[in-house]
Design a protein around this motif. Structure first.
Motif, PDB file in Angstrom:
ATOM      1  N   THR A 110      48.992  35.005  64.624  1.00  0.00           N
ATOM      2  CA  THR A 110      49.905  34.145  65.714  1.00  0.00           C
ATOM      3  C   THR A 110      49.955  32.607  64.947  1.00  0.00           C
ATOM      4  OG1 THR A 110      48.337  33.088  66.331  1.00  0.00           O
ATOM      5  CG2 THR A 110      48.686  34.683  67.402  1.00  0.00           C
ATOM      6  N   ASN A 166      48.446  30.072  64.937  1.00  0.00           N
ATOM      7  CA  ASN A 166      47.822  28.919  66.075  1.00  0.00           C
ATOM      8  C   ASN A 166      46.594  28.473  66.018  1.00  0.00           C
ATOM      9  OD1 ASN A 166      50.612  29.399  66.834  1.00  0.00           O
ATOM     10  ND2 ASN A 166      50.234  30.047  68.846  1.00  0.00           N
ATOM     11  N   ASP A 194      44.258  28.107  67.925  1.00  0.00           N
ATOM     12  CA  ASP A 194      43.541  27.653  69.567  1.00  0.00           C
ATOM     13  C   ASP A 194      42.481  28.034  69.478  1.00  0.00           C
ATOM     14  OD1 ASP A 194      46.404  27.860  70.102  1.00  0.00           O
ATOM     15  OD2 ASP A 194      47.091  29.680  70.402  1.00  0.00           O
ATOM     16  N   ARG A 216      46.891  22.518  70.443  1.00  0.00           N
ATOM     17  CA  ARG A 216      47.470  22.705  71.136  1.00  0.00           C
ATOM     18  C   ARG A 216      46.877  23.379  72.577  1.00  0.00           C
ATOM     19  NH1 ARG A 216      52.711  25.002  69.524  1.00  0.00           N
ATOM     20  NH2 ARG A 216      52.040  27.078  70.784  1.00  0.00           N
ATOM     21  N   TYR A 232      54.936  30.075  73.794  1.00  0.00           N
ATOM     22  CA  TYR A 232      54.061  30.198  72.324  1.00  0.00           C
ATOM     23  C   TYR A 232      53.570  30.013  71.395  1.00  0.00           C
ATOM     24  CZ  TYR A 232      48.933  28.461  72.751  1.00  0.00           C
ATOM     25  OH  TYR A 232      47.726  27.669  72.068  1.00  0.00           O
ATOM     26  N   TYR A 233      53.736  31.315  71.423  1.00  0.00           N
ATOM     27  CA  TYR A 233      53.664  32.097  69.971  1.00  0.00           C
ATOM     28  C   TYR A 233      54.639  31.705  68.901  1.00  0.00           C
ATOM     29  CZ  TYR A 233      49.867  33.833  72.561  1.00  0.00           C
ATOM     30  OH  TYR A 233      48.961  34.113  73.474  1.00  0.00           O
ATOM     31  N   THR A 247      54.303  20.831  67.016  1.00  0.00           N
ATOM     32  CA  THR A 247      52.666  22.188  67.105  1.00  0.00           C
ATOM     33  C   THR A 247      52.234  20.816  68.232  1.00  0.00           C
ATOM     34  OG1 THR A 247      52.036  19.488  65.880  1.00  0.00           O
ATOM     35  CG2 THR A 247      52.256  21.051  64.805  1.00  0.00           C
TER      36      THR A 247
END
Length: 970
Positions: free
Chosen positions: A383, A385, A387, A401, A588-589, A668
């Motif tokens: 991803t 991301n 997270d 995020r 979100y991705y 972001t």
């Protein structure tokens, strides 16, 4: 005197009509008494005890005759007043079954006293033809507010100060009934447009069966449940007509004929429960000697119930179970009975010592996978991301995020970081409203609370629904737990905490929902658990309903069509099964930019279920394609050192993909718009409702065959034939007069084309000021004339002189053409309105205005029909030309666009004959016709074109009198 005699004295219901002659008053009294006890005004059996202190059983009633206006009459009073429930819909071509629509049912007097005149009585009570239904609409008394089925029923009670109801049509397609010319055409249009026709009150309040319902459904007919074993016409009649709401039933008799399932044994003796605290021998006698009714199960009758509960029992305290009830709400959905159980909080005997055992010292954390770090890296490589909350590698940077809060699973604005998600065990609870997230683990409970953890993790509630009920915390962000024990696990995180009643009150239990095919005797049960046992016999489905705003989840359903077996030893497979709180928005991705993600339950399922394509050459370094236009060392290092994921083949991972494409700037920040799961109902069908009253038309609807002219004809001596006397569309001929089919109506529109002439005795320095004054006077006069019931949509005024800045009007004649387009959204009397509009066309207006040297002058303005004003109907907001002083004002009324606007003239109300194409010729501009027989020209306001081949003219024209003979027959 017994109740039957009392009713006979007051106006016996048993002899009023054939519909009520079969009613057995004793049957109604007995059924009511067995279920509700004695609540009568004119009769009381002193051998029976009073049960009114248990007001949660049946609603209280009133003895004042005006109780009829509020639906609270006691049974004997209601019957004596000769009221009945009348459905005022008399025909329907709509998809709606009007026989079952309570909104069209009203309480009204439909029967006369025995002393009434026989003819009037028959007209009131007798059956009506279709035509009579149209003509004999209900009326409402202005003195008592009682409603009568028709004016003859009012005459029976010498009530002459009444207001007639209006006719209504509710149609699935748009219909303008105002200018339809016959009743037959009304019904043909109703059939074609899917209309429901009936009547409704004009402005006065009338008690309707829907008044207490707030548009909720109720049971208003017998045996909807299929549990009524023996038909009784008296009970059936009372269910349809008695106006006194009982729970979700129109009245208690609708409950009697839709009873709970009959079960044995029943409690038929007093104090079998040991709860009775105020002894009375009359209760014992009534309980044991009166009949059984299934409406009071598990008790034989209401008296057996009263002598098995405490005297002060009410809806709040009636359950003996260890649970504090909030309320039980009943509802109806077509033929299903819905019950919602709301609890303030659980009050079972939770003993802290039973939840604690010092010998237990085990972990109740749902096991994480052996290599969580690898799962996080796989996620990041797929991803891009960051997270995560913890720093597991210099290559993985948190991007802020997501949320790292303890209860982030229930954060409605930011998703949980993945390491926080896997730290707490969660599950999805399925409800009718969707699947919702809940904690189902006991991860941080203090040592020794093994029994508590066992109860949290167990799926066996030992038969106690209370133990399996999900709960939500009263504290933000209101996390939900699989049961009360999982919630308590968060409380007992160390051994210093104790439990009291306030601990339990910090959790709101979810609602219980029962959907049943048969009704439940909720008011008569004193045991919640025993009431729930009835669900099996009543064909009920049990479910939980969430409280407040909940977090949705997917219940681990793999959305991809192909089936795969997920190995729990595979990290991403394990994550696919246990990732219950992801963001469900694929945006979100954002770095992946792949809509195919929506085919998977969550991102880990997408990672796990993507097969590796070994035939592709792996791109595991940057700028192999030569398309990278902006070197970034961090991306290069991530491409080289982060693991390979199959999802981005042929690229090693998302960073290798990024460094082989043109550079992009990523946002972001990420915020979820908070929303709660809500039930979205289907929008109702669009319906158009028209209200109007119908005139009473005398004479036959079908012309009789005769050699002489009928009453609705005149003899034409030149053609030696009878001509039909006709009326303007929307009117019918009655006694040689054209009257509206719809005298009181709404949505009327008219066009007024009028001119005025005035003579100026002095010069006018400001002609525009004079025109503005004239407009104000005209509009003010028209509003007063029409009682401010019409909206002026368009007004155009054009004088035959210019009104530029330097223009001066010299003395002499001035003509002003005026066009008005008006519309009414209110109920108006059509006869009155059209007579006033015709009068407006020829009225005189006296005008005082400023003229030469600021002196004031006066003049008389004379109105008349004006052909020039007809041209203004299509005028745009620009002046016609510089030689005419023109004022233009528009007030658009969107509702008026679909309705006809008729031209105002004498033709609106005069009797007419129709001329065929060989009897007239039309001028080139269409504003005149020539009568070929008389060589006479008629202007636009003297004729009405029906089609290109026919036109109508008024009979009152002088040139027709010599040809059309009176009387109306040959």
């Amino acid at each position: 005197m017994n109740l039957l005699c009392v009713l006979l004295v007051l106006g016996s219901a048993s002899t009023i009509s054939s519909a009520r002659s079969s009613i057995n008053i004793s049957t109604l009294l007995d059924a009511y008494t067995l279920t509700c006890g004695q609540q009568f005004c004119n009769y009381h059996d002193h051998s029976l005890p009073d049960t009114s202190h248990h007001h949660h059983i049946c609603p209280r009633c009133v003895c004042d005759p005006f109780c009829i206006l509020f639906g609270i009459c006691c049974l004997d009073v209601y019957l004596s007043l000769n009221f009945e429930c009348i459905n005022t819909t008399f025909i329907s071509y709509s998809d709606e079954d009007f026989d079952s629509v309570d909104e069209d049912s009203f309480v009204m007097r439909a029967f006369c006293p025995e002393s009434a005149d026989a003819f009037v009585k028959q007209k009131c009570e007798g059956s009506q033809t279709f035509s009579e239904q149209l003509q004999l609409l209900p009326v409402t008394s202005k003195d008592t507010q009682y409603t009568y089925k028709n004016k003859f029923c009012a005459d029976c009670y010498n009530d002459s100060n009444v207001e007639k109801w209006v006719f209504f049509a509710t149609c699935q397609q748009f219909v303008d009934f105002n200018f339809i010319s016959s009743y037959d055409e009304v019904f043909q249009v109703a059939r074609k447009k899917g209309c429901k026709l009936g009547s409704s009150p004009h402005e006065m309040y009338v008690r309707g069966f829907h008044d207490d319902l707030n548009k909720q459904e109720i049971i208003s007919s017998c045996n909807v449940s299929g549990t009524w074993m023996t038909y009784d016409p008296s009970i059936d009649w009372a269910c349809k007509n008695y106006d006194h709401l009982y729970r979700v039933f129109r009245n208690v008799f609708c409950y009697v004929c839709n009873p709970p399932v009959s079960l044995n044994p029943v409690i038929s003796h007093c104090n079998s429960t040991g709860l009775w605290d105020k002894f009375d021998d009359r209760f014992i006698h009534a309980c044991e000697n009166l009949d059984y009714t299934p409406t009071t199960h598990p008790f034989k009758n209401t008296f057996c119930y009263s002598c098995n509960v405490a005297f002060n029992t009410n809806a709040e305290t009636k359950f003996k179970d260890h649970v504090l009830m909030g309320q039980i709400t009943e509802a109806v959905n077509k033929t299903q009975f819905l019950y919602y159980f709301e609890f303030r909080f659980l009050a079972d005997d939770f003993n802290q010592m039973e939840l604690y055992n010092i010998s237990t010292n085990q972990s109740y954390i749902q096991g994480e996978h052996n290599d969580m770090e690898d799962i996080y890296k796989q996620f990041y490589s797929t991803t891009g991301n960051g997270d995560i909350c913890t720093n597991i590698s210099d290559l993985i940077k948190p991007d802020g995020r997501c949320s790292c809060d303890e209860y982030c699973h229930f954060n409605h604005t930011h998703p949980c970081c993945i390491d926080r998600i896997f730290r707490n065990s969660t599950t999805c609870i399925s409800t009718d409203r969707g699947n919702f997230l809940a904690y189902n683990g006991c991860e941080n409970v203090a040592n020794g609370y093994g029994p508590l953890a066992d109860k949290c993790l167990s799926d066996n509630a030992n038969g106690k629904v209370m133990y399996s009920t999900p709960v939500s915390s009263v504290h933000p962000p209101h996390p939900t737990y699989k049961n009360i024990f999982c919630g308590l696990c968060r409380h007992f995180t160390d051994n210093s905490k104790s439990m009291n009643k306030f601990t339990i009150s910090e959790f709101d239990p979810w609602y219980w929902k029962l959907v049943c095919k048969a009704s439940l005797p909720v008011p008569y049960h004193i045991s919640l658990s025993e009431l729930l046992e009835l669900q099996h016999y009543s064909n009920c489905n049990f479910s939980f309903e969430p409280r407040g705003c909940q977090k949705s989840c997917t219940n681990n359903v793999v959305l991809q069509k192909r089936v795969c077996n997920i190995s729990k030893n595979h990290g991403n497979g394990w994550a696919c099964e246990n990732y219950n709180s992801p963001p469900y928005n694929i945006d979100y991705y954002h770095k992946m930019n792949d809509s195919a993600l929506q085919n998977y339950s969550n991102i880990f399922c997408a990672i796990y279920q993507t097969d590796t394509n070994v035939s592709l050459t792996l791109i595991d370094s940057c700028n192999v394609t030569g398309g990278w236009d902006k070197h970034e060392e961090q991306i290069k290092q991530k491409c080289l050192h982060l693991p390979t994921v199959a999802y981005h083949m042929p690229y090693k991972n998302i960073f290798c993909k990024m460094c082989n494409e043109n550079s992009k700037v990523y946002n972001t920040s990420y915020t979820i718009k908070p929303k709660c799961n809500t039930i979205i109902s289907n929008p109702p069908n669009t319906k158009f409702r028209t209200l109007f009253s119908l005139s009473v038309v005398n004479g036959s609807d079908v012309p009789s065959s005769s050699q002489t002219c009928r009453k609705d004809q005149m003899f034409d001596s030149q053609l030696d034939m009878c001509r039909n006397i006709l009326c303007f569309p929307g009117r019918v001929l009655v006694n040689e007069t054209c009257i509206p089919i719809i005298p009181s109506t709404i949505n009327l529109g008219y066009n007024i084309s009028v001119g005025l002439d005035m003579s100026l005795s002095e010069n006018v320095n400001s002609p525009l000021e004079l025109m503005e004054l004239l407009r104000h006077k005209i509009l003010n006069h028209l509003n007063l004339l029409l009682d401010y019931s019409f909206v002026i949509e368009i007004i155009v005024m054009s004088a035959n002189r210019p009104c530029n800045v330097k223009d001066v009007w010299t003395n002499g004649h001035v003509h002003v053409s005026i066009f008005l387009k008006i519309f009414s959204c209110y109920t108006v009397n059509r006869v009155t309105i059209e007579e006033r509009l015709i009068r407006f066309m020829k009225f005189k207006l006296f005008l005082n205005f400023r003229c030469l040297n600021d002196q004031y002058c006066s003049t008389e303005c004379v109105f008349n029909f004006d052909e020039q004003a007809l041209n203004f109907q299509t005028l745009q907001p620009n002046p016609i030309d510089e030689n005419n002083c023109t004022l233009y004002q528009v007030n658009h009324v969107e509702e008026a666009d679909n309705f006809i606007h008729q031209q105002v003239s004498n033709l609106l109300k005069c009797p007419q004959i129709q001329l065929e194409d060989n009897e007239f010729k039309v001028s080139h501009d269409g504003l005149q016709i020539k009568l070929t027989r008389h060589d006479i020209y008629l202007k636009y306001y003297d004729f009405f074109r029906i089609s290109s081949n026919s036109t109508r003219i008024c009979l009152t024209n002088d040139y027709l009198v010599s040809d059309l003979n009176f009387p109306l027959c040959k």
